[in-house]
Write a protein that holds these residues in place. Structure first.
Motif, PDB file in Angstrom:
ATOM      1  N   GLN A 203      48.449 -57.130 135.865  1.00  0.00           N
ATOM      2  CA  GLN A 203      47.592 -58.290 134.561  1.00  0.00           C
ATOM      3  C   GLN A 203      48.800 -57.717 133.750  1.00  0.00           C
ATOM      4  O   GLN A 203      49.202 -58.429 133.049  1.00  0.00           O
ATOM      5  N   TRP A 204      48.539 -56.987 133.629  1.00  0.00           N
ATOM      6  CA  TRP A 204      49.719 -55.916 132.356  1.00  0.00           C
ATOM      7  C   TRP A 204      51.267 -56.929 132.602  1.00  0.00           C
ATOM      8  O   TRP A 204      51.718 -56.861 131.706  1.00  0.00           O
ATOM      9  N   GLU A 205      51.287 -55.792 134.087  1.00  0.00           N
ATOM     10  CA  GLU A 205      52.866 -56.539 134.712  1.00  0.00           C
ATOM     11  C   GLU A 205      53.307 -57.683 134.597  1.00  0.00           C
ATOM     12  O   GLU A 205      54.518 -58.001 133.988  1.00  0.00           O
TER      13      GLU A 205
ATOM     14  N   ILE B   4      37.612 -44.780 134.891  1.00  0.00           N
ATOM     15  CA  ILE B   4      37.750 -46.395 135.142  1.00  0.00           C
ATOM     16  C   ILE B   4      37.716 -46.543 136.689  1.00  0.00           C
ATOM     17  O   ILE B   4      38.031 -46.034 137.464  1.00  0.00           O
ATOM     18  N   ALA B   5      36.920 -47.308 137.055  1.00  0.00           N
ATOM     19  CA  ALA B   5      37.012 -48.109 138.491  1.00  0.00           C
ATOM     20  C   ALA B   5      38.043 -48.488 138.612  1.00  0.00           C
ATOM     21  O   ALA B   5      39.349 -49.314 138.266  1.00  0.00           O
ATOM     22  N   ASP B   6      38.318 -48.265 139.707  1.00  0.00           N
ATOM     23  CA  ASP B   6      39.866 -48.455 141.165  1.00  0.00           C
ATOM     24  C   ASP B   6      40.080 -50.192 141.222  1.00  0.00           C
ATOM     25  O   ASP B   6      40.928 -50.524 140.822  1.00  0.00           O
ATOM     26  N   GLU B   7      39.160 -50.616 141.277  1.00  0.00           N
ATOM     27  CA  GLU B   7      39.206 -52.487 141.169  1.00  0.00           C
ATOM     28  C   GLU B   7      39.880 -52.339 139.960  1.00  0.00           C
ATOM     29  O   GLU B   7      40.070 -53.662 139.612  1.00  0.00           O
ATOM     30  N   GLU B   8      39.050 -52.175 138.855  1.00  0.00           N
ATOM     31  CA  GLU B   8      39.395 -52.818 137.250  1.00  0.00           C
ATOM     32  C   GLU B   8      41.148 -52.431 136.916  1.00  0.00           C
ATOM     33  O   GLU B   8      41.218 -53.108 136.555  1.00  0.00           O
ATOM     34  N   LEU B   9      40.970 -50.954 137.661  1.00  0.00           N
ATOM     35  CA  LEU B   9      42.670 -50.796 137.196  1.00  0.00           C
ATOM     36  C   LEU B   9      43.019 -51.313 137.549  1.00  0.00           C
ATOM     37  O   LEU B   9      44.339 -51.571 136.898  1.00  0.00           O
TER      38      LEU B   9
ATOM     39  N   ASP C 221      47.839 -47.707 126.419  1.00  0.00           N
ATOM     40  CA  ASP C 221      46.942 -49.043 125.752  1.00  0.00           C
ATOM     41  C   ASP C 221      45.137 -48.822 126.579  1.00  0.00           C
ATOM     42  O   ASP C 221      44.501 -48.829 125.490  1.00  0.00           O
ATOM     43  N   LEU C 222      45.611 -48.232 127.818  1.00  0.00           N
ATOM     44  CA  LEU C 222      43.649 -48.297 128.574  1.00  0.00           C
ATOM     45  C   LEU C 222      42.711 -47.031 127.579  1.00  0.00           C
ATOM     46  O   LEU C 222      42.363 -46.957 127.435  1.00  0.00           O
TER      47      LEU C 222
ATOM     48  N   ARG D 127      47.651 -44.809 139.594  1.00  0.00           N
ATOM     49  CA  ARG D 127      46.287 -44.376 139.540  1.00  0.00           C
ATOM     50  C   ARG D 127      46.914 -42.469 138.820  1.00  0.00           C
ATOM     51  O   ARG D 127      46.193 -41.993 138.367  1.00  0.00           O
ATOM     52  N   SER D 128      48.023 -42.440 138.888  1.00  0.00           N
ATOM     53  CA  SER D 128      48.292 -40.571 138.755  1.00  0.00           C
ATOM     54  C   SER D 128      48.258 -40.703 137.546  1.00  0.00           C
ATOM     55  O   SER D 128      48.232 -39.399 136.732  1.00  0.00           O
TER      56      SER D 128
END
Length: 469
Positions: A438-440, A427-432, A457-458, A417-418
């Protein structure tokens, strides 16, 4: 009415030197340069001197002047690119100032090694006279030299009337790559009406950043093949603000480095922890943060630890403060080269230079590999406990040992987030959160590195616009 006055053997008309006499005055002044004569000894300097010689000759040769101008232009362009560009638009003036700052001579080397108080009044007086002579050359700007060359060459060879442009504006401003302190000094020199007054600014610069070509870099690398130190033209410009989640570790390192820069006792540092947790990035960011205070990062590959005595000898007596950086340090079970580092850290009769601090990163605290089989087998090694202590003692010789940890899920998401906020991505926080987790799972797990890779990537996904057909 035209008046003529005599000044130092040259005629002025209405207080303005005739162009040929202005060139001749600058040309003759070169013969008086003593301490700073190396400034003109480079190929570009010699090429311009050949051109000036032709322009001020009693019987000028248009062909020789044309060849000299083309050669000087070529050499100045090459020098400009080697210097990483310049905030000055005139390639000749940029050359003079860069060489003046970089020139290692008795004056500058004494200032670097011992400070301004050790410069004798006579030596400083001669330096002022050398600077006055160089300023005469500096005043022969690109437009002036171009006009004088055309005036000599074009009547004899009309085809060359438009053969050249003045050697200015040869690189776009985006290509300029200089340290802030160096850029400020360049501007100070260029704007100074009397170069004899530059003694103070030059000596302050040399006292902090040193002399020679390496002084322009704040990140260096030891070339173990050629056994030389080389500058890194484009270092990683990462900042501490871009490293999230390691504030406690950063505070301890910053405090130690600031003491080091202040000339106070400071500890050699060992940063250890899992891969991707920000150890190396933190050291690079520290070097960037304190570059303007004279801190240099010198990277030595772990395969060249046997060269450490030679590296340290090259740094002794230099003005900058050096972080001697060994990344990803570890030694295998039967590798004894770690003893070179051990002796350098503590244990040699020769003291480590006050301007050198050693910093290493490792994925483990015990830098020398140790097997369970080495413990508790006195039948194989009579002094087995001493052997074990020997292998563990290397890490203990670092006075400051700082651990970096793998972030938990909350810390990982905080880093993500930072970084998204710093880069101003929407980007919406829920999607982020869902995509970060998922990336992790799909990559190398949680770490500061994987968080940054995800945000990279984002950002590319959000900002990429495919070309229109």
């Amino acid at each position: 009415m035209t008046t003529e006055i005599q000044e130092q053997g040259y005629i002025r008309h209405d207080s303005v030197l005739v162009p040929a006499e202005e060139i001749r005055l600058a040309w003759h002044s070169v013969y008086g340069i003593t301490l700073l004569r190396g400034i003109l000894a480079h190929e570009a300097g010699l090429a311009v001197m050949r051109l000036l010689q032709e322009l001020q000759a009693s019987k000028p040769d248009p062909v020789a002047a044309a060849e000299a101008y083309s050669g000087a232009f070529y050499q100045l362009l090459g020098s400009l690119h080697q210097d990483g560009g310049s905030p000055l638009t005139d390639a000749w003036q940029a050359y003079l100032i860069h060489r003046l700052i970089d020139d290692s001579n008795l004056w500058s080397a004494t200032v670097e090694a011992h400070g301004s108080p050790h410069i004798s009044p006579a030596l400083r007086a001669q330096a002022q006279r050398d600077l006055r002579a160089l300023q005469r050359l500096f005043r022969l700007d690109a437009q002036f030299i171009w006009e004088q060359t055309r005036a000599l060459v074009a009547p004899a060879m009309p085809a060359l009337d438009e053969a050249w442009v003045p050697w200015q504006h040869l690189q776009p401003p985006t290509e300029i790559d200089q340290q802030q302190a160096r850029q400020e000094l360049i501007q100070t020199i260029a704007a100074c009406p009397n170069w004899e007054e530059l003694v103070g600014p030059l000596e302050r610069y040399w006292s902090r950043y040193g002399t020679g070509k390496l002084a322009r870099y704040h990140v260096l690398r030891w070339d173990g093949t050629g056994k030389v130190i080389s500058g890194i033209q484009h270092p990683d410009l990462i900042r501490l603000s871009g490293l999230i989640g390691h504030e406690r570790q950063q505070a301890r390192i910053v405090a130690n480095v600031e003491r080091f820069l202040a000339g106070l006792p400071a500890h050699n540092m060992l940063l250890y922890g899992p891969p991707g947790t920000g150890k190396s990035s933190t050291i690079k960011a520290i070097a960037n943060t304190y570059a303007d205070q004279g801190l240099c990062l010198l990277e030595v590959g772990k395969e060249y630890t046997s060269d450490l005595p030679q590296v340290v000898a090259a740094l002794r007596g230099r003005a900058p403060h050096y972080l001697l950086f060994i990344d990803d340090l570890s030694f295998e079970e039967h590798d004894t080269s770690y003893k070179n580092l051990k002796v350098l850290l503590e244990g040699t009769a020769e003291a480590r230079p006050a301007n050198v601090l050693i910093c290493a990163t490792s994925n483990r605290m015990n830098l020398v590999k140790e097997n369970f089989g080495e413990r508790g087998k006195p039948t194989e090694d009579v002094n087995w406990r001493d052997t074990m202590d020997e292998k563990q003692s290397l890490a203990h010789r670092f006075g400051l040992r700082i651990s970096f940890f793998t972030p938990d899920q909350l810390q990982y998401l905080h880093i993500v987030r930072s970084l998204v906020q710093q880069r101003q991505l929407t980007i919406a926080d829920e999607e982020l959160q869902a995509r970060a987790l998922q990336w992790e799972r799909q990559h190398a797990g949680r770490s500061g590195r994987s968080a940054r890779q995800f945000v990279d990537d984002l950002e590319a996904e959000i900002k990429y616009q495919p070309p229109t057909p």
